[in-house]
Write a protein that holds these residues in place. Structure first.
Motif, PDB file in Angstrom:
ATOM      1  N   GLN A  87      28.984  28.220  38.583  1.00 41.29           N
ATOM      2  CA  GLN A  87      27.396  28.443  38.447  1.00 41.29           C
ATOM      3  C   GLN A  87      26.346  26.991  38.505  1.00 41.29           C
ATOM      4  OE1 GLN A  87      27.870  31.513  40.148  1.00 41.29           O
ATOM      5  NE2 GLN A  87      26.258  32.178  38.856  1.00 41.29           N
ATOM      6  N   ARG A 124      26.305  25.944  42.279  1.00 43.51           N
ATOM      7  CA  ARG A 124      25.264  26.927  42.658  1.00 43.51           C
ATOM      8  C   ARG A 124      23.906  26.310  42.292  1.00 43.51           C
ATOM      9  NH1 ARG A 124      28.307  32.735  42.333  1.00 43.51           N
ATOM     10  NH2 ARG A 124      29.739  32.251  44.538  1.00 43.51           N
ATOM     11  N   TRP A 149      22.697  26.613  38.812  1.00 40.39           N
ATOM     12  CA  TRP A 149      21.897  26.991  37.984  1.00 40.39           C
ATOM     13  C   TRP A 149      21.608  26.157  36.856  1.00 40.39           C
ATOM     14  CZ3 TRP A 149      23.333  32.775  37.189  1.00 40.39           C
ATOM     15  CH2 TRP A 149      23.303  33.556  38.183  1.00 40.39           C
ATOM     16  N   HIS A 155      19.290  29.654  32.801  1.00 40.07           N
ATOM     17  CA  HIS A 155      19.658  30.420  33.980  1.00 40.07           C
ATOM     18  C   HIS A 155      20.962  31.046  33.749  1.00 40.07           C
ATOM     19  CE1 HIS A 155      19.451  31.834  38.690  1.00 40.07           C
ATOM     20  NE2 HIS A 155      19.524  32.874  37.967  1.00 40.07           N
ATOM     21  N   GLN A 185      28.158  30.106  47.948  1.00 46.87           N
ATOM     22  CA  GLN A 185      26.728  30.620  47.722  1.00 46.87           C
ATOM     23  C   GLN A 185      26.889  32.152  47.938  1.00 46.87           C
ATOM     24  OE1 GLN A 185      24.561  28.917  46.458  1.00 46.87           O
ATOM     25  NE2 GLN A 185      25.798  26.868  46.657  1.00 46.87           N
ATOM     26  N   GLN A 186      26.627  32.935  47.071  1.00 56.33           N
ATOM     27  CA  GLN A 186      26.623  34.363  46.826  1.00 56.33           C
ATOM     28  C   GLN A 186      25.615  34.830  45.803  1.00 56.33           C
ATOM     29  OE1 GLN A 186      30.024  36.303  45.245  1.00 56.33           O
ATOM     30  NE2 GLN A 186      30.376  37.648  47.264  1.00 56.33           N
ATOM     31  N   SER A 187      25.476  36.385  46.255  1.00 50.59           N
ATOM     32  CA  SER A 187      24.530  36.838  45.151  1.00 50.59           C
ATOM     33  C   SER A 187      25.279  37.070  43.986  1.00 50.59           C
ATOM     34  CB  SER A 187      23.954  38.167  45.695  1.00 50.59           C
ATOM     35  OG  SER A 187      23.346  38.828  44.564  1.00 50.59           O
ATOM     36  N   TYR A 188      24.451  36.777  42.793  1.00 54.00           N
ATOM     37  CA  TYR A 188      25.013  37.139  41.230  1.00 54.00           C
ATOM     38  C   TYR A 188      25.752  38.525  41.266  1.00 54.00           C
ATOM     39  CZ  TYR A 188      24.958  38.152  36.533  1.00 54.00           C
ATOM     40  OH  TYR A 188      25.373  38.839  35.115  1.00 54.00           O
ATOM     41  N   TRP A 189      25.322  39.349  41.747  1.00 46.82           N
ATOM     42  CA  TRP A 189      25.752  40.774  41.427  1.00 46.82           C
ATOM     43  C   TRP A 189      26.868  41.282  42.235  1.00 46.82           C
ATOM     44  CZ3 TRP A 189      22.946  42.645  37.546  1.00 46.82           C
ATOM     45  CH2 TRP A 189      21.553  42.311  37.510  1.00 46.82           C
ATOM     46  N   CYS A 190      27.402  40.479  43.239  1.00 49.87           N
ATOM     47  CA  CYS A 190      28.362  40.711  44.356  1.00 49.87           C
ATOM     48  C   CYS A 190      29.902  40.733  43.425  1.00 49.87           C
ATOM     49  CB  CYS A 190      28.405  40.009  45.303  1.00 49.87           C
ATOM     50  SG  CYS A 190      27.138  40.590  46.601  1.00 49.87           S
TER      51      CYS A 190
END
Length: 523
Positions: free
Chosen positions: A343, A347, A349, A353, A405-410
């Motif tokens: 992260q 990514r 962060w 975050h 890279q991907q949405s946090y929620w996935c």
């Protein structure tokens, strides 16, 4: 066993006083004597413990849990904030940065081997408070180590020694203060509750300091908190009757064991940064193995009061239980550290975050701990441990297979929840099982052993995973591939734990309420 000899001057030839107390020492309760007489609301005095009302028992439990949570808050801060601290110290290599997270559990895990035994001989209360003072002072020193990784890691290592004095003696104090039953189960449950909540809070607080001032102020703040909490604990804890005042500490075994653990752990955490071809790494590995062998020989043949009494391992399934705990925590620490790396380094962060993204870890971990303590007397322990190992295995699989890279929620969100469930089911179940498997004199040894497995597993897991990461990252294949390799190692750790648990761990449900007779304790 402690027995009451008289109540208000009247002979009381009843059995064990703890049999007449609702889950704790010094309560007021209805007492039936052997001749049929009944007395109600009579405070029972235990040797060395005084009269504890329900309110004071609750206060003792709460402050013990808060002190232990502060230890985890410090650990969580250097996991979530490790890469930010490393950058401020001029260190950008992830494998070297791992020392920021690993130094603290390294010494905590090594010294916890003996601190429970020291507590049994010299008083768990005394050792706990001494450890609190040591930890608080070293945390203060850590705030001034802002120039080099070496000084920072050394200060963290010294803080870990203080934490090693606190953690098993908190566990032993709970185990001695509250006999098997609801008070003990829920105290351990909330002890487990405090770990993920405090750890996540540590990542958030240090991230806020990094964002707005400097991370050193985090250490100054926990110094103040430590001074307040351990002072309150000194004031609230009752006088303690030392459980093994005639005993001795196996200092030779302690030196051999601690030296072996620290040297072996140093090898696995330093080798990924400098390479296994370095001559001092190979020498240290040989020395650590020789120390382990000498420790085993001395403990078996010469120690009159061994650090880990062999009778602990007479409990059914206890040794495979230890293997399950060690491997599961190795998997957990690896998954957590490489989640941070993914992260923050891939990514990009910020630490703040990341702390926000880790919030589900605190929420679901906090919920899992009391649920685990509720289930212990209702479900066989091997199922709780298997659930914990399976949870972290699935978490590591989710992290190892996610794209760059991907949405946090996935995948990160569910992986964070599963990770939290793992740590608390394993922590709570292991502590209740271990302290329930031995007599009161061995509460310190049992607490030390389980704490050793958990803390040492957290540190050694990072070292082994770092070696795997280095192997997968060679040849220009990139950091992501190395992180995935380390996460697949976490999957393997947890998978082996599930197999060992399913095949060899068989522990009956612990339905006891109150201490059993001495004859039922392990000899």
């Amino acid at each position: 066993m402690a027995t009451a000899t008289s109540i208000s001057g009247i002979p009381a030839p009843f059995k064990h006083a703890s049999d007449y107390v609702d889950g704790g020492i010094g309560s007021s309760s209805s007492i039936t004597l052997e001749d049929g007489l009944k007395f109600k609301d009579v405070p029972i005095t235990f040797s060395g413990n005084g009269n504890l009302t329900s309110g004071r028992k609750a206060a003792v439990s709460a402050i013990l849990i808060l002190c232990n949570s502060l230890i985890f808050m410090s650990f969580g801060a250097c996991v979530g904030g490790g890469f930010g601290i490393g950058r401020s110290l001029g260190v950008y290599d992830p494998t070297t940065t791992a020392w920021i997270a690993a130094a603290y559990p390294l010494t905590q895990g090594a010294f916890v081997l003996v601190t429970g035994r020291i507590g049994s001989v010299y008083g768990h209360k005394n050792v706990l408070l001494l450890g609190g003072v040591w930890w608080t002072l070293c945390s203060l020193v850590n705030g001034f180590c802002t120039q080099s990784l070496a000084t920072f890691a050394v200060a963290r290592a010294f803080s870990g020694i203080g934490a090693a004095m606190v953690m098993p003696n908190v566990i032993a104090t709970i185990g001695i203060t509250f006999p098997p039953g609801p008070w003990r189960n829920y105290s351990f449950g909330f002890l487990g509750f405090g770990a993920p909540v405090a750890g996540t809070a540590g990542t958030a607080v240090i991230a806020a300091f990094m964002e707005f001032v400097h991370w050193k102020w985090f250490f100054f703040c926990i110094t103040i908190l430590g001074a307040l909490l351990f002072t309150a604990l000194w004031a609230i804890l009752p006088h303690e009757e030392v459980v093994d005042k005639e005993g001795t500490v196996d200092w030779i075994g302690a030196v051999l064991g601690i030296s072996a653990l620290i040297t072996f752990n140093f090898v696995w955490n330093q080798a990924p940064a400098v390479g296994w071809s370095e001559i001092y790494i190979l020498i240290a590995l040989v020395v650590s193995i020789a120390l382990f062998i000498n420790f085993a020989i001395f403990e078996h043949a010469y120690a009159t009061s061994p650090i880990l009494p062999l009778k602990i391992f007479k409990a059914p399934s206890f040794f495979p239980l230890c293997i399950v705990i060690l491997l599961t925590i190795m998997s957990y620490s690896t998954a957590l550290w490489y989640l941070v790396a993914f992260q923050q380094l891939i990514r990009h962060w910020t630490p703040l975050h990341f702390a926000a993204g880790l919030t589900p870890h605190a929420i679901f971990g906090g919920l899992a701990a009391p649920v685990a303590s509720f289930l212990v007397p209702r479900i066989a322990a091997q199922y709780l441990l298997a659930f914990g190992a399976l949870s972290v295995m699935l978490s590591a699989i989710l992290l190892a297979t996610m794209p760059e890279q991907q949405s946090y929620w996935c995948q990160v969100f569910p992986a964070t929840i599963l990770m939290a469930v793992c740590s608390d089911f394993v922590f709570t179940a292991a502590q209740i099982i271990a302290t329930g498997a031995v007599g009161r004199k061995d509460q310190g040894a049992a607490g030390s052993l389980v704490s050793l497995l958990q803390l040492y597993g957290a540190s050694i897991g990072l070292g082994v995973a770092g070696t795997v990461e280095g192997g997968f990252s060679r040849g220009g294949r990139g950091d992501v591939r190395g992180y995935r390799g380390a996460l697949w190692a976490a999957v393997i750790f947890a998978s082996i734990a599930v197999v060992v648990d399913g095949v060899w761990v068989r522990v009956k449900r612990d339905e006891r309420v109150g201490w059993e007779d001495e004859e039922t304790e392990l000899k």
